[in-house]
Structure formats: C-alpha cells, structure tokens
Scaffold this active site. Structure first.
Site, PDB file in Angstrom:
ATOM      1  N   HIS A 229       8.947 -27.797  -2.031  1.00  0.00           N
ATOM      2  CA  HIS A 229       8.993 -27.161  -0.775  1.00  0.00           C
ATOM      3  C   HIS A 229       8.131 -26.122  -0.821  1.00  0.00           C
ATOM      4  CE1 HIS A 229      10.375 -25.513   2.938  1.00  0.00           C
ATOM      5  NE2 HIS A 229      11.677 -24.890   2.654  1.00  0.00           N
ATOM      6  N   HIS A 275       5.019 -35.828   2.836  1.00  0.00           N
ATOM      7  CA  HIS A 275       6.066 -34.777   3.690  1.00  0.00           C
ATOM      8  C   HIS A 275       7.270 -35.817   3.997  1.00  0.00           C
ATOM      9  CE1 HIS A 275       7.363 -32.106   6.605  1.00  0.00           C
ATOM     10  NE2 HIS A 275       6.496 -31.083   5.907  1.00  0.00           N
ATOM     11  N   ASP A 328       0.324 -27.211   2.267  1.00  0.00           N
ATOM     12  CA  ASP A 328       0.089 -26.349   1.071  1.00  0.00           C
ATOM     13  C   ASP A 328      -0.863 -26.784   0.177  1.00  0.00           C
ATOM     14  OD1 ASP A 328       2.665 -24.666   1.391  1.00  0.00           O
ATOM     15  OD2 ASP A 328       3.691 -26.836   0.794  1.00  0.00           O
TER      16      ASP A 328
HETATM   17  N1  COA Z   1       2.648 -37.592  -5.159  1.00  0.00           N
HETATM   18  C1  COA Z   1       2.512 -38.847  -5.509  1.00  0.00           C
HETATM   19  N2  COA Z   1       3.507 -39.884  -4.946  1.00  0.00           N
HETATM   20  C2  COA Z   1       4.330 -39.316  -3.946  1.00  0.00           C
HETATM   21  C3  COA Z   1       3.900 -38.066  -3.264  1.00  0.00           C
HETATM   22  C4  COA Z   1       3.282 -37.245  -4.011  1.00  0.00           C
HETATM   23  N3  COA Z   1       2.883 -36.040  -3.771  1.00  0.00           N
HETATM   24  N4  COA Z   1       4.702 -37.921  -2.320  1.00  0.00           N
HETATM   25  C5  COA Z   1       5.498 -39.086  -2.261  1.00  0.00           C
HETATM   26  N5  COA Z   1       5.064 -39.871  -3.194  1.00  0.00           N
HETATM   27  C6  COA Z   1       5.505 -41.341  -3.108  1.00  0.00           C
HETATM   28  C7  COA Z   1       6.879 -41.339  -3.846  1.00  0.00           C
HETATM   29  O1  COA Z   1       6.847 -41.234  -5.184  1.00  0.00           O
HETATM   30  C8  COA Z   1       7.372 -42.757  -3.180  1.00  0.00           C
HETATM   31  O2  COA Z   1       6.857 -43.677  -3.902  1.00  0.00           O
HETATM   32  P1  COA Z   1       7.714 -44.896  -4.239  1.00  0.00           P
HETATM   33  O3  COA Z   1       8.302 -45.607  -2.849  1.00  0.00           O
HETATM   34  O4  COA Z   1       6.886 -45.833  -5.081  1.00  0.00           O
HETATM   35  O5  COA Z   1       8.907 -44.402  -5.095  1.00  0.00           O
HETATM   36  C9  COA Z   1       6.815 -42.770  -1.857  1.00  0.00           C
HETATM   37  O6  COA Z   1       5.794 -41.988  -1.905  1.00  0.00           O
HETATM   38  C10 COA Z   1       7.653 -42.008  -0.697  1.00  0.00           C
HETATM   39  O7  COA Z   1       7.895 -40.685  -1.028  1.00  0.00           O
HETATM   40  P2  COA Z   1       9.515 -39.959  -1.060  1.00  0.00           P
HETATM   41  O8  COA Z   1       9.827 -39.626  -2.132  1.00  0.00           O
HETATM   42  O9  COA Z   1      10.428 -40.954  -0.286  1.00  0.00           O
HETATM   43  O10 COA Z   1       9.037 -38.934  -0.157  1.00  0.00           O
HETATM   44  P3  COA Z   1      10.090 -37.771   0.465  1.00  0.00           P
HETATM   45  O11 COA Z   1      10.142 -37.734   1.832  1.00  0.00           O
HETATM   46  O12 COA Z   1      11.357 -38.007  -0.278  1.00  0.00           O
HETATM   47  O13 COA Z   1       9.447 -36.691  -0.264  1.00  0.00           O
HETATM   48  C11 COA Z   1       8.158 -34.613  -0.849  1.00  0.00           C
HETATM   49  C12 COA Z   1       8.710 -35.688   0.325  1.00  0.00           C
HETATM   50  C13 COA Z   1       7.536 -33.431   0.128  1.00  0.00           C
HETATM   51  C14 COA Z   1       9.469 -34.114  -1.484  1.00  0.00           C
HETATM   52  C15 COA Z   1       7.320 -35.566  -1.557  1.00  0.00           C
HETATM   53  O14 COA Z   1       6.119 -35.924  -0.832  1.00  0.00           O
HETATM   54  C16 COA Z   1       6.759 -34.400  -2.852  1.00  0.00           C
HETATM   55  O15 COA Z   1       7.251 -34.323  -3.675  1.00  0.00           O
HETATM   56  N6  COA Z   1       5.483 -33.973  -2.548  1.00  0.00           N
HETATM   57  C17 COA Z   1       4.842 -33.100  -3.430  1.00  0.00           C
HETATM   58  C18 COA Z   1       5.476 -31.654  -3.228  1.00  0.00           C
HETATM   59  C19 COA Z   1       4.936 -31.058  -2.193  1.00  0.00           C
HETATM   60  O16 COA Z   1       3.626 -31.056  -1.811  1.00  0.00           O
HETATM   61  N7  COA Z   1       5.940 -30.411  -1.195  1.00  0.00           N
HETATM   62  C20 COA Z   1       5.573 -29.865  -0.142  1.00  0.00           C
HETATM   63  C21 COA Z   1       6.112 -30.156   0.981  1.00  0.00           C
HETATM   64  S1  COA Z   1       5.579 -29.584   2.585  1.00  0.00           S
END
Ligand code: COA
Length: 387
Positions: A229, A275, A328
């Site tokens: 987050h 996201h 971010d």
């Molecule tokens: N780096 C690498 N791969 C990523 C990624 C990232 N930052 N964000 C998503 N993915 C990948 C996931 O591993 C997943 O791959 P898979 O289908 O092979 O398992 C796919 O993209 C879908 O992602 P998912 O985990 O379903 O997205 P989510 O909606 O659950 O997660 C976040 C959203 C924000 C938690 C996630 O994108 C993340 O952890 N980002 C990094 C942290 C971040 O920047 N947070 C700030 C958000 S504003």
C-alpha cells in the site's frame, strides 16, 4: 457457503457507498472534481476543505479554514518529548517513522478534549487538528534525527507558509523554493483520497464499531505502512537505489535489461507497479512523473539519470508484463529529487491522506452500520477435547 461467494482480497466487491470519491477506469474524482483538474487548478488546502467540509470553498471559507488549521500546527511538549526520546530507536532501526507517527497520533488522542465525541462537529474539529499537527510531528521527528534545533516549535513552522511548504520547512529548516513547494502541494492533492483502499477501509471498519476518529486514523496509519500500500513509495525508491548500485550510474540499457530479467526469473515484485483497481494505468502517476522530472532537470544530471532509469524500468514492465507504474513510483523519484529522507515518504503520504480518512470516518459515523463479514471455515473437523 458456496465457493463462488468467496472473493480473495475482496477484489471487485462493492463493500459500501461513498460520496467522497470515485475511482473508475479513466477517472479519479473527489466529490465531483476530477484529479487532473484539481492538480492543475486547486491547492492542497482547497482539496482538504473539499474533502473535509464536503464542498468547494468560497474565498472566505478557505481563509477561515486555513487560519484554523495554521493555529493548530504546534504540538504539545509531551509529543515533542516522545519524539526526542524515540530517536535512539529510530537510529537503531527498531522504530521507523511510520510507527513513530502512529504513536504520535495516539498521544494526540489522549490530549484532545473531543477525543471520545463522535459528533459531526467534534469529528471535523479533530480532523483539522490532525491535518495541522501531523506535518509538525514529521518535521520535528526528522529534526531530532538530524540532530538540529526544532523549527519554530511554538508555531509549528511559519504561519505564512502553505501546508506543503511548511511541511518541507519543518523537515529541513529551510524555506523551500516555489517549484519544490508546488510539486509537494500537487503530490499531496494526488495522495489525498482513493475510495475504499486498504487504509481507508481499515479506518471505516474501526469507525464502524463507533470507535473514535483518532483510533481509526491510528489503524489506518498501520495499514498504509505496508509496502503493498503506501509503503510502496519508499520501497520503489529503495528498489531504484538497489538497481543503481548493481548496474552503476551509467544507466547502460543491457545492464538494466539484465537486472529486470533476473527480477522476472526470480518472480520478484517490483515496487511502485501494479494496482488492484487500475489495470490500465494509475491516473496520478503521469502527473507526478512530469512534475518530478521538471524538478530533476533543475537539480542536475544525477537526478535526471534517476528518472531516465525509472522510465527504462517502466518501459520493460509495460512491454514484458503489461503492468503500469502506480503513483508511488514517480513519488519515490520525486521526493528523492527534493532531498527528502526515504523513510519519511510514507509519513508524508499520511500528511495528505488524513483528509480522505477523516472524510470517510465522518461519513461512516453519519450513517453507520457495523462492518462484519463472515469467513468460510477450512480448519479441522470438530474433535472432542477429552478423547
Ligand atoms: N511486480 C511484478 N509483478 C506484479 C506486480 C508487480 N508490482 N503487480 C502485479 N504483478 C503480477 C502478479 O504477480 C500477478 O501475476 P500472476 O498472475 O503471474 O500471478 C499479476 O501481476 C496480477 O497481479 P495481482 O497480484 O492479482 O494484483 P493485485 O491486484 O492483487 O495486487 C498490488 C495489486 C498493488 C498489491 C500489486 O500490484 C503489488 O504488489 N504491487 C507492488 C506494490 C505497490 O506498488 N503497491 C502500491 C499500490 S498503489
């Protein structure tokens, strides 16, 4: 309960109504005003008024609001003493600024005569106090860390400065340039609100038990701290610093590509990307990226190179994974360019998001229903204790 009704992470679940904000593909709207419009034409103070008081302010209303907030900037000697005493823990790394800010807000609760009053008027008064005092906590915390004298503790900074400029002044002891103050102001506007994100939802769950605003904000700060987050703005900059360390300062494309290939092979999460809601890009990211890059051009070559590295990383993520940066990612590079210590990036997010949290807490209290979902049990079958 059938399997089909379980949604991991509540993805796509509409968990309630709000008049504060709308997050939809293509648009981010605070109480009817679109984010590009606000970033270009409003100030953070106007945005804070909009979120907290519920409508766009008239000039008189804005003046009254700004004066009220400025008057609340100083923090008590007890909070100052806590910030001084926690310095060794911050230095040792057992405490981080987000934890210290969370405790600071808890102490403010004990001192606030309205703390146990959940009426709309009391909640609004408490919201303005927190809006005013959070930057002072951040600023004084950083000043103790740097071993400098506190900046204007009697007034909580310079009453002539805006929220954004005063935050930078409190942290550094130096009045920021107009450009730096503007970029900070816009970043605060972009961070102010985002419907039912994890920390705001946390604050609504707490408020939904009819607990108090300070408690709900304290919980929200804990939720925002996590790197999935708000903590991602710090994690994004740490990741870029790691790439720079690994590949050297020259930004050689083959080295960046190799670093990214390794990240993909090891299934590493790249911070500042992806996201839950925006799958086609975060509307806020390009706004902050553009402003941060302008600032970098003024600050010098090494900052421009940082943005170029970030752009290269973004391109690879988009080409190979179809994943866009979130706000971010440019925030990390922008705050770094402004000279802000990395562990204060997420606390600065709090200095803005307090407005959105408070608006949601007030909305929850005004039309409350306890938030209490149920879980599907997957544990062991019933076993007699004495068998
Ligand atoms: N780096 C690498 N791969 C990523 C990624 C990232 N930052 N964000 C998503 N993915 C990948 C996931 O591993 C997943 O791959 P898979 O289908 O092979 O398992 C796919 O993209 C879908 O992602 P998912 O985990 O379903 O997205 P989510 O909606 O659950 O997660 C976040 C959203 C924000 C938690 C996630 O994108 C993340 O952890 N980002 C990094 C942290 C971040 O920047 N947070 C700030 C958000 S504003």
């Amino acid at each position: 309960m059938s399997e089909a009704t379980i949604t991991r992470g509540l993805e796509g679940v509409i968990a309630g109504e709000t008049a504060v904000c709308s997050v939809e593909q293509g648009q981010l709207i605070y109480r009817g005003y679109e984010i590009h419009d606000l970033a270009e034409n409003a100030t953070f103070e106007e945005t804070a008024f909009l979120l907290l008081e519920g409508h766009k302010p008239t000039p008189d209303q804005l003046r009254r609001f700004t004066d009220e907030v400025i008057a609340e900037r100083p923090i008590s000697q007890s909070v100052i003493n806590f910030l001084r005493d926690v310095r060794p823990n911050l230095k040792a790394g057992t405490a981080v600024p987000m934890d210290v800010l969370r405790t600071g807000v808890s102490i403010l609760a004990h001192e606030d005569k309205d703390c146990q009053d959940n009426s709309p008027a009391a909640n609004l008064r408490k919201s303005k106090r927190l809006l005013a005092k959070i930057p002072t906590i951040i600023g004084h915390m950083q000043t103790f860390l740097d071993g400098r004298d506190l900046v204007d503790p009697k007034t909580g900074g310079d009453p002539k400065l805006t929220h954004a400029a005063n935050l930078l002044y409190l942290m550094t002891g130096e009045k920021p340039t107009a450009e730096a103050a503007h970029v900070m102001d816009v970043s605060l506007i972009l961070y102010a609100e985002h419907d039912y994100n994890a920390s705001t939802f946390t604050s609504r769950v707490i408020a939904g038990t009819l607990s108090d605003l300070h408690g709900a904000v304290t919980g929200a700060i804990a939720a925002l701290k996590g790197p999935l987050h708000g903590g991602a703005n710090e994690a994004a900059m740490e990741m870029l610093a790691e790439i720079r360390k690994d590949i050297g300062p020259a930004n050689q494309p083959d080295k960046i590509n190799a670093w990214m290939d390794n990240a993909f092979t090891t299934k590493r999460k790249l911070m500042g990307f992806g996201h839950r809601v925006y799958k086609n890009g975060d509307h806020r990211a390009p706004i902050l990226h553009g402003l941060g890059r302008q600032l970098a051009a003024q600050k010098g070559d090494s900052y421009v190179k940082l943005f170029e590295l970030g752009e290269h990383v973004q391109k690879i993520m988009l080409d190979k994974k179809n994943i866009h940066p979130n706000v971010d990612f440019p925030c990390g590079m922008t705050y770094f360019t402004m000279g802000i210590p990395v562990p204060q990036y997420t606390p600065i997010f709090v200095a803005s998001r307090i407005t959105g949290w408070a608006a949601h807490i007030m909305e929850q209290h005004a039309n409350n229903r306890l938030i209490r979902p149920i879980a599907k049990y997957v544990g062991p079958a019933i076993t007699p204790w004495n068998k």
